[in-house]
Design a protein around this motif. Structure first.
Motif, short mmCIF file in Angstrom:
data_model
loop_
_atom_site.label_atom_id
_atom_site.label_comp_id
_atom_site.label_asym_id
_atom_site.label_seq_id
_atom_site.Cartn_x
_atom_site.Cartn_y
_atom_site.Cartn_z
N CYS A 181 42.10 53.12 42.21
CA CYS A 181 41.80 51.70 42.34
C CYS A 181 40.53 51.58 43.14
CB CYS A 181 42.93 50.97 43.07
SG CYS A 181 44.43 50.86 42.09
N SER A 182 39.54 50.95 42.56
CA SER A 182 38.23 50.93 43.20
C SER A 182 38.04 49.78 44.15
CB SER A 182 37.16 50.87 42.11
OG SER A 182 37.30 49.70 41.33
N GLY A 212 45.04 46.06 41.41
CA GLY A 212 44.54 45.75 40.10
C GLY A 212 43.87 46.94 39.46
N GLY A 213 43.42 47.91 40.26
CA GLY A 213 42.81 49.09 39.71
C GLY A 213 41.58 48.77 38.90
N HIS A 236 49.30 51.10 38.75
CA HIS A 236 49.86 50.23 37.70
C HIS A 236 51.27 50.64 37.30
CE1 HIS A 236 45.47 49.24 36.26
NE2 HIS A 236 45.62 49.16 37.58
N ASN A 237 52.16 50.68 38.27
CA ASN A 237 53.55 51.02 38.01
C ASN A 237 54.45 49.79 37.87
OD1 ASN A 237 53.79 54.10 38.22
ND2 ASN A 237 52.61 53.60 40.04
N ALA A 285 43.15 36.80 44.95
CA ALA A 285 44.59 36.87 44.75
C ALA A 285 45.10 38.31 44.81
CB ALA A 285 44.97 36.20 43.43
N SER A 286 45.00 39.06 43.70
CA SER A 286 45.72 40.33 43.53
C SER A 286 47.21 40.05 43.73
CB SER A 286 45.21 41.40 44.48
OG SER A 286 43.89 41.76 44.16
N PRO A 287 47.82 39.37 42.76
CA PRO A 287 49.16 38.81 42.95
C PRO A 287 50.26 39.85 42.85
CG PRO A 287 48.39 38.36 40.73
CD PRO A 287 47.26 39.06 41.43
N SER A 288 51.20 39.77 43.78
CA SER A 288 52.35 40.65 43.76
C SER A 288 53.63 39.83 43.60
CB SER A 288 52.40 41.52 45.00
OG SER A 288 53.49 42.41 44.95
N GLY A 289 54.09 39.16 44.66
CA GLY A 289 55.33 38.41 44.58
C GLY A 289 55.14 37.02 44.01
N LEU A 290 56.22 36.49 43.40
CA LEU A 290 56.22 35.14 42.83
C LEU A 290 57.59 34.53 43.05
CD1 LEU A 290 54.38 33.21 41.09
CD2 LEU A 290 55.62 34.10 39.10
#
Length: 387
Positions: A22-23, A28-29, A180-181, A303-308
């Protein structure tokens, strides 16, 4: 136990890209622009029945208190009772019980078989729909060979560290990689298990319906393809996803998902059976007839969204790189106003947000995940009051 044969080939392909990394310092990688030649038609959207009262355009967030501190790489969260949270440690492979009245932490046990590396490890948690009688806790984790889902008996009457029964693997073969798992799991109002996966850095997998990568899966509690899935004998519910780490249902049983974009747009989507959400051919809103557009999108640095989570008529999105909590007010399946951000930079990276009933949310930070800058007391669980 479901053992999809197509997943083995997908796993082999994804293993070749473990060094992609991930750069941009989030999940998001970001990398080279995607290319793909396959596509598919989107399923029609279900009729939008009237939902709860449309919330106001502007909302509010109040941090009521810090519930607990000193957590290590927290990821998945489940609430077995009104006064307790179960929190998974991605890197340690353990589950900790937090007493939400006083913040006391008790290690429940370690999940055997977890092989943490990069973004992989012990990820999502979910309680069985019949948890009050069967006491099953489900977990999504990265093993040495794949991503998989197990269920375990949770026995709080046993000594600390010994409260998890032996894991029973209910689903396996989801592609794994350094990035990206996916990992978020949730039981829906239909009592079926929804699973957000990633394409493991192998972008074409998202447009391959035979692969489990880059999908939202819909399973029975025993791990079989759910009855009524859009593709015969397949666990795939929707496809064309990059890396899904947020799942939430609204008050009308409609499913929403958050996923990482690459270089341009992160997304929140309303999920329909058989819908193709475009990756890697489309990122963000594209307007093409083949793919479904997101209901909201953000620049990746915001963002880089994880939880919702869903509460008070709005979706609430936890941002990692963006270090903020986003509010998306809903009118049916559409955003009724522009997204509004809260807590920007105040608590660092935000991993998981969970509805706590009424106007309350649990919010979990993620600064000890090797990509944040831990502060004294990190990582922590916060209680929020929202409108």
């Amino acid at each position: 136990m479901r053992r999809p044969t197509a997943a083995a080939a997908a796993l082999t392909a994804s293993a070749l890209l473990l060094t992609a990394g991930c750069s941009s310092g989030d999940e998001g990688g970001r990398g080279p622009s995607p290319t793909s030649t396959s596509s598919g038609a989107a399923a029609p959207s279900p009729s939008a029945s009237p939902g709860p009262r449309t919330p106001p355009a502007k909302g509010s967030v109040e941090v009521v208190r810090t519930v607990a501190t000193g957590l290590k790489s927290p990821w998945g969260v489940a609430a077995p009772s009104d006064d307790a949270l179960l929190v998974a440690s991605r890197d340690e492979g353990t589950i900790t019980r937090i007493d939400t009245r006083n913040g006391k932490k008790t290690e429940v046990g370690e999940v055997p078989g977890v092989s943490p590396e990069g973004e992989g490890g012990l990820l999502g948690l979910a309680l069985s729909p019949g948890f009050s009688s069967d006491h099953y806790l489900y977990a999504y984790f990265t093993s040495a060979s794949d991503n998989r889902i197990v269920r375990m008996l949770y026995r709080p009457d046993r000594p600390a560290g010994e409260q998890l029964g032996e894991p029973d693997t209910v689903f396996r073969g989801i592609p794994k990689a350094f990035v990206h798992n996916g990992g978020r799991i949730a039981f829906g109002p239909d009592k079926l298990l929804y699973v957000g996966t990633g394409e493991a850095g192998d972008r074409p997998l998202a447009q391959d319906r035979e692969s489990l990568g880059g999908k939202i899966l819909r399973l029975t509690p025993e791990g079989e393809p759910a009855p009524g899935n859009p593709f015969p004998d397949s666990p795939v519910f929707s496809w064309g996803h990059r890396n899904v780490q947020g799942l939430a249902f609204d008050g009308k049983q409609r499913l929403f998902a958050a996923e990482f974009g690459q270089d341009t747009w992160d997304e929140v989507n309303q999920i329909v059976p058989g819908g193709n959400y475009g990756w890697p051919e489309q990122e963000g809103k594209g307007g093409g007839p083949e793919f479904r557009d997101p209901l909201a999108q953000w620049r990746t640095e915001d963002a880089s969204p994880s939880g919702l989570a869903y509460a008070e008529g709005s979706l609430w999105l936890a941002g990692l790189r963006g270090e903020r909590l986003w509010r998306i007010p809903l009118d049916g399946t559409k955003a009724s106003a522009k997204p509004q951000s809260f807590l920007e930079g105040k608590y660092g990276r935000l991993r998981t947000v969970l509805a706590a009933g009424g106007d309350r949310l649990w919010l979990v930070t993620s600064n000890t995940d090797t990509r944040g800058e831990p502060r004294k007391g990190d990582d922590r669980v916060l209680e929020l009051r929202v409108t």
